[in-house]
Design an enzyme around this catalytic site. Structure first.
Site, PDB file in Angstrom:
ATOM      1  N   ASN A 108      -6.956  -6.028  -2.153  1.00 46.11           N
ATOM      2  CA  ASN A 108      -6.657  -4.811  -1.414  1.00 46.11           C
ATOM      3  C   ASN A 108      -6.246  -3.632  -2.288  1.00 46.11           C
ATOM      4  O   ASN A 108      -5.708  -2.648  -1.792  1.00 46.11           O
ATOM      5  CB  ASN A 108      -5.562  -5.078  -0.381  1.00 46.11           C
ATOM      6  N   ILE A 115      -3.969   1.514  -2.727  1.00 47.52           N
ATOM      7  CA  ILE A 115      -3.657   0.316  -1.966  1.00 47.52           C
ATOM      8  C   ILE A 115      -4.161   0.476  -0.548  1.00 47.52           C
ATOM      9  O   ILE A 115      -4.008   1.543   0.054  1.00 47.52           O
ATOM     10  CB  ILE A 115      -2.128   0.097  -1.940  1.00 47.52           C
ATOM     11  N   CYS A 116      -4.731  -0.604  -0.025  1.00 46.51           N
ATOM     12  CA  CYS A 116      -5.128  -0.597   1.389  1.00 46.51           C
ATOM     13  C   CYS A 116      -4.073  -1.381   2.161  1.00 46.51           C
ATOM     14  O   CYS A 116      -4.046  -2.610   2.118  1.00 46.51           O
ATOM     15  CB  CYS A 116      -6.509  -1.236   1.548  1.00 46.51           C
ATOM     16  N   LEU A 117      -3.166  -0.667   2.796  1.00 43.90           N
ATOM     17  CA  LEU A 117      -2.113  -1.338   3.553  1.00 43.90           C
ATOM     18  C   LEU A 117      -1.822  -0.463   4.771  1.00 43.90           C
ATOM     19  O   LEU A 117      -1.536   0.731   4.636  1.00 43.90           O
ATOM     20  CB  LEU A 117      -0.855  -1.485   2.679  1.00 43.90           C
TER      21      LEU A 117
END
Lengths: 179, 905
Positions: A108, A115-117
């Site tokens: 991610n 960041i993919c969050l």
């Protein structure tokens, strides 16, 4: 007459004060500053293991550096990761921008550290804070969300070839030198 | 009239009536350069019609015939295609042929000569349109394109070609005009003028865009050479720019330029567009000159030199007066302004006037017009200088007082409310960006503020400008906790070092204030308040127009007054002053000359009443000295001669510096007697003092009671200093410590030297000494750091009677360290030292800081960050923090390398 004109030192005529516009802006900035100070105090007094964060050295409270230690039982065990937090001026009503400064191989996280969050994007609420974000990121290291990967290869290897994944993690990790 | 002439005339009449005779070749009327379909406009096409329709209108036919004759003669030759543009083209110059003149007469005045011709046309209008066509089709395409040529060449080629075709056009026109002179209803100069105007309109509209770029390059290069400016590419020269005098080269370039402009004017390129371009270039170069010649030049080293030079000061002044524009006359000119005005007058205006003369084609005398414009240009250039200085103002102020010349520049220029507003706006913004952020220390801000007060005072005596920019600064200073303390320690610091040299301002204290306070001494005599009534003041000026309603004039800069004004009211200031002076008085012995002096100065400023308690405090201390002597004599507390002799003999005067012999054999006590009501809230922690001291105190009390019957002494145990001599097995330690630290170490005293080292727990000590635990721990820590005690297990300490080699090295290191930086304990009113409970939290902060922000940091930065980041503030001084970090270094958790702390890995 003379006395009303010569106001006390340090108190300026209200018109002039309003013109400078300093108090209003200061009030906005004040609440963000207060919030960040409180968060810092909370982080300092009730520190969770493996995470820490602190404002940057130039004294700008809106820019922090954080450290996450890789959790045991994950490919990241024993590694430390530096992150940068950039808080917007309307924090906590908008999420901070968080980037990995240490190169990391993770499904991610892309190669420039983004960041993919979800909680850093659309799921952000003012109830989150630096500590919760750091804890989420720490758990993300152990449980990546392979459904929406930024690094497709990593997502694939995570399931198929843990040994190769670990090798890539170690290969990519480098301690960032400051100064 | 001869016969031949008669014949000739007859023939001509015949010709008129019956058309051209066969003897004249009948050429096609179509001029070579125009396609037949467009031939010569309306009249000729009508001509065919007419002839077919009716032969009645002989006049018309005649007219048409004349038209053809004339137009054929006037036909313009094509531009020869084989010619290289560089070669000059020499088209054939015609003179009027036979019959031309007659035919022309017909065309010029058809009403009288051919009254019945219906279709007539203005031959001059036709010719003008021919010229326009010719120019568009023949000349325009061959004008050199800019892309592949060097700018000046393009320009010169263009000019050559244009000059040639000009000659050609005028040649044909002159053929017409020769005859015009004989007409009454036409005037050749007017026709000429109109023709010129039309032609120039065409040329300047069509050609100027083509050559604009090269024209600009050439102009710019020439003009900057003439004005003595280095070209944009010459970085080296730009950096070390020195205005050069006129040389032969500049004169040559000037001539060239003027010649070029003249030819441009002749061919019609010196129109409005050219003038705009020239104006833009001149404006750019003026800005450039101001930037190159004045940027960063804030001091005026030459002023002094010039005054000592050949010229007498008077003549220099005269020259300056005349060189400045009238609006700036009142100010004393700085070097930059002077040079700028000289430059404008001698070079800039000279060139512009010359160019104007060429453009107008007349000799303009140096009459009033140009002079007024020169004034204007000077004002404009000073305006440029002002905006440059406005942008530089923050740096100028940082350099103060070495930048007074720059301030002079600015003062010359800020003559309008708009400029003043612009100045304050720009400055306030810079201030916000560069100073009012957490990265700047309070000391730095205050130093800048002092410079600001002085600089702005130099700029504008009225304080209006300062008030406008200082408000955000004042607000910000109020948010800093250490502002007051820094101001007061500044006031109390030494402005001169031991050799009576002024102390530089780079230190950690605001020594500027101390020197200012000394200077103020003389000035305070005359009260500034009476200024409004001083009718003999020759420099009196009315209140500035942009002054606010609460405006109050004051003549001197009054730095200290303004600074104290920052704090809101003098009460805050005086209260803090009281605290600090109390600290000084309690901690030190001696005459306190500096404190007395500062107090006197402050009294002169604030009046006696608000400073009364400080007065009493000082008096207390001075009285204490006398009372102390009396009591000690009465109570026989002084050591006897015998004791002094033994003491002197037992100790080597070279070693224990500062030790008085009286304390060597038995404890000795001196007291300072304070009037409680006049002192700030002091420490009143109580604990059991050592017995021997207790006895001494008792005797002292008795002595006091006998001296002042109605009063009673209350001891403040925690305040005060003790000199402690510790005799350990292998070494003797002498320390100046706090009384409570002395008390704790006294508890470790063992009467039997052979015993094993004494062990005490924190618990025991707290109970035995009836002292607060925090204080006990702090004292234990202190002695541990001095390597007198050691923590053998948690909360249990014992005396380190002997040191091993490693410890000894550390001990020595500490001795040198402590002599290098004498800890300045300023925490009188607050807690002493960093207490263990709070310590844990601060330690977390410091760890977080060194882990994340920066792996190594100097003490100042750590302190600053702590102060900024902890919401409740960080109440400890840098010295206390240093001590604390010192323990951490000793405990092996930190490293101290090259002045910076870092976490031990």
């Amino acid at each position: 007459m003379e006395d009303t004109q010569n106001s006390a030192p340090g108190t300026l005529p209200p018109a002039q004060a309003a013109k400078l516009g300093a108090p209003r802006r200061a009030a906005d900035a004040q609440s963000t500053t207060k919030r960040l100070q409180t968060e810092l105090m909370q982080l300092m007094t009730s520190s969770a293991p493996g995470i820490s964060a602190f404002p940057s050295a130039d004294g700008n409270l809106l820019s922090w550096t954080a450290t996450i230690e890789g959790p045991d039982d994950t490919p990241y065990a024993g590694l430390t990761f530096k992150l940068s937090f950039a808080f917007p001026s309307n924090y906590p009503y908008a999420p901070p921008t968080v980037l990995f400064k240490t190169p990391i191989y993770h499904p991610n996280v892309d190669f420039s550290g983004r960041i993919c969050l979800d909680i850093l994007k659309d799921k952000w609420t003012a109830a989150y804070n630096t500590q919760t974000v750091l804890l989420s990121l720490q758990s993300l290291l152990g449980e990546p969300n392979n459904a929406s990967p930024l690094n497709g290869e990593a997502a694939e290897l995570w399931d198929k070839d843990p040994a190769e994944f670990k090798r890539k993690v170690l290969g990519r990790h480098r301690d960032v030198d400051e100064e | 009239m001869s016969k031949e002439e008669l014949n000739e005339r007859k023939k001509r009449v015949f010709d008129w009536v019956f058309g051209q005779s066969k003897s004249q070749p009948r050429t096609t009327p179509a001029p070579r350069f125009i396609p037949p379909s467009q031939n010569s406009g309306g009249p000729l096409t009508n001509f065919t019609h007419d002839r077919n329709e009716s032969n009645q209108h002989i006049d018309q036919v005649l007219w048409d015939r004349s038209w053809r004759t004339v137009t054929e003669n006037l036909a313009l030759p094509d531009y020869p295609s084989h010619l290289d543009p560089i070669q000059s083209w020499n088209p054939e110059m015609k003179t009027a042929g036979a019959g031309f003149s007659e035919a022309l007469q017909d065309l010029l005045s058809p009403q009288t000569r051919l009254p019945r011709a219906t279709y007539t046309e203005d031959i001059i209008a036709w010719y003008t349109s021919q010229v326009r066509h010719h120019f568009m089709r023949q000349v325009l395409p061959i004008l050199p394109e800019l892309q592949d040529e060097i700018a000046p060449q393009v320009l010169y080629k263009t000019i050559t070609i244009l000059e040639t075709v000009h000659r050609l056009y005028l040649n044909r026109l002159s053929m017409i005009l020769e005859d015009v002179t004989s007409m009454r209803h036409l005037s050749s100069p007017r026709i000429m003028r109109r023709f010129h105007r039309d032609l120039h309109a065409v040329i300047s509209n069509l050609v100027t865009p083509k050559i604009a770029a090269s024209l600009q390059t050439v102009l710019k290069w020439n003009v900057s050479t003439i004005l003595g400016l280095p070209s944009e590419r010459d970085q080296r020269k730009r950096q070390m720019f020195v205005p050069t005098a006129e040389t032969r080269t500049t004169a040559r370039v000037r001539d060239e330029l003027l010649r070029m402009i003249e030819s441009l004017r002749n061919v019609g390129l010196a129109g409005e567009k050219f003038q705009i371009m020239f104006a833009e270039i001149m404006n750019d170069l003026m800005t450039d000159y101001v930037l190159l010649g004045c940027e960063g030049i804030w001091s005026d080293p030459r002023a002094q030199k010039r005054r000592n030079g050949r010229r007498t000061p008077a003549s220099t002044n005269d020259r300056q007066e005349s060189i400045l524009p009238r609006t700036a006359q009142h100010a004393s000119p700085s070097k930059c302004v002077r040079e700028l005005c000289e430059w404008i007058e001698n070079r800039y205006a000279k060139l512009v006037v010359q160019v104007f003369q060429v453009l107008d084609g007349t000799e303009v005398k140096h009459a009033k017009g140009p002079l007024i414009q020169v004034e204007k240009w000077k004002e404009i250039s000073i305006g440029h200088l002002a905006s440059l200085r406005t942008n530089e103002l923050f740096d100028i102020i940082l350099k103060w007082p070495h930048s007074s010349a720059a301030l002079d520049d600015l003062r010359t220029a800020i003559t309008t409310p708009q400029r003043r507003l612009q100045l304050t706006n720009v400055f306030a913004q810079t201030l916000n960006e560069r100073l009012l952020h957490p990265g700047a220390s309070t000391l730095q801000i205050l130093q800048t503020y002092i410079s600001m007060i002085s600089s702005f005072h130099a700029l504008d005596h009225s304080k209006v400008l300062l008030d406008r920019v200082a408000y955000p600064l004042q607000l910000y200073l109020c948010s800093r906790e250490d502002t007051v303390r820094i101001i007061i320690t500044g006031l109390l610091s030494d402005a001169e070092d031991l050799q009576r040299n002024p102390v530089g301002s780079g230190g950690e204290k605001l020594v500027e204030l101390a020197s200012l306070l000394n200077e103020d001494e003389e000035q305070l005599g005359q009260k500034a308040n009476d200024e409004e009534l001083d009718w003999h003041d020759p420099d009196w000026l009315p209140d500035p127009v942009d002054a606010g309603p609460g405006y109050k004039r004051s003549k001197n800069a009054d730095v200290i007054g303004t600074l104290i004004g920052v704090l809101g009211s003098q009460d805050v200031f005086i209260k803090e002053f009281q605290n600090i002076i109390a600290e000084h008085l309690l901690k030190n012995d001696g005459g306190f000359e500096r404190e007395v002096k500062v107090l006197e100065l402050l009294k002169a400023r604030f009046g006696e009443a608000p400073l009364q308690s400080c007065e009493v405090m000082l008096k207390d201390i001075q009285d204490s000295g006398r009372v102390d002597t009396v009591i000690r004599r009465n109570q026989r507390l002084d050591p006897s001669d015998e004791e002094i002799r033994i003491a002197n003999a037992s100790f080597d005067p070279h070693e224990g510096v500062g030790l008085v012999p009286e304390g060597v054999l038995k404890p000795s006590l001196h007291a300072k007697i304070l009037s409680r009501l006049f002192w700030p809230q002091l420490h009143d922690e109580s604990y059991r003092v050592p017995d021997s001291i207790r006895k001494l105190q008792k005797r002292y009390e008795d002595g006091f009671r006998s001296l002042k019957a109605s009063r009673k002494l209350t001891w403040l145990h925690a305040l005060g200093q003790a000199t402690v001599v510790l005799e350990l097995t292998d070494r003797t330690i002498t320390e100046e410590v706090h009384t409570w630290q002395a008390t704790v170490i006294w508890a470790f005293q063992s009467d039997q030297p052979d015993d094993a080292p004494v062990r005490k727990s924190v618990q025991e000590l707290t109970e035995k000494l009836e002292m607060e635990e925090a204080l006990v721990r702090s004292a234990l820590k202190f002695w541990a750091s001095k390597l007198v005690l050691e923590e053998i297990e948690k909360d249990v300490f014992s005396v380190l009677e002997t040191l091993n080699q490693e410890d000894r090295a550390r001990s020595n290191a500490q001795v040198t360290a402590s002599t290098a930086a004498v800890p300045d304990d300023t925490a009188l009113v607050t807690n002493d030292g960093i207490t263990p409970e709070k310590m844990q939290m601060y330690w977390q902060y410091i760890q977080g800081m060194l882990k994340n922000s920066s792996s190594q940091m100097p003490l100042q930065q750590i302190a600053m960050m702590l102060k900024m980041l902890i919401a409740d503030g960080f109440p400890y001084s840098n010295e206390e923090l240093q001590e604390f970090l010192g323990w951490k270094v000793a405990a092996g958790e930190l490293e101290f390398v090259g002045g910076k702390y870092k976490l031990k890995k």
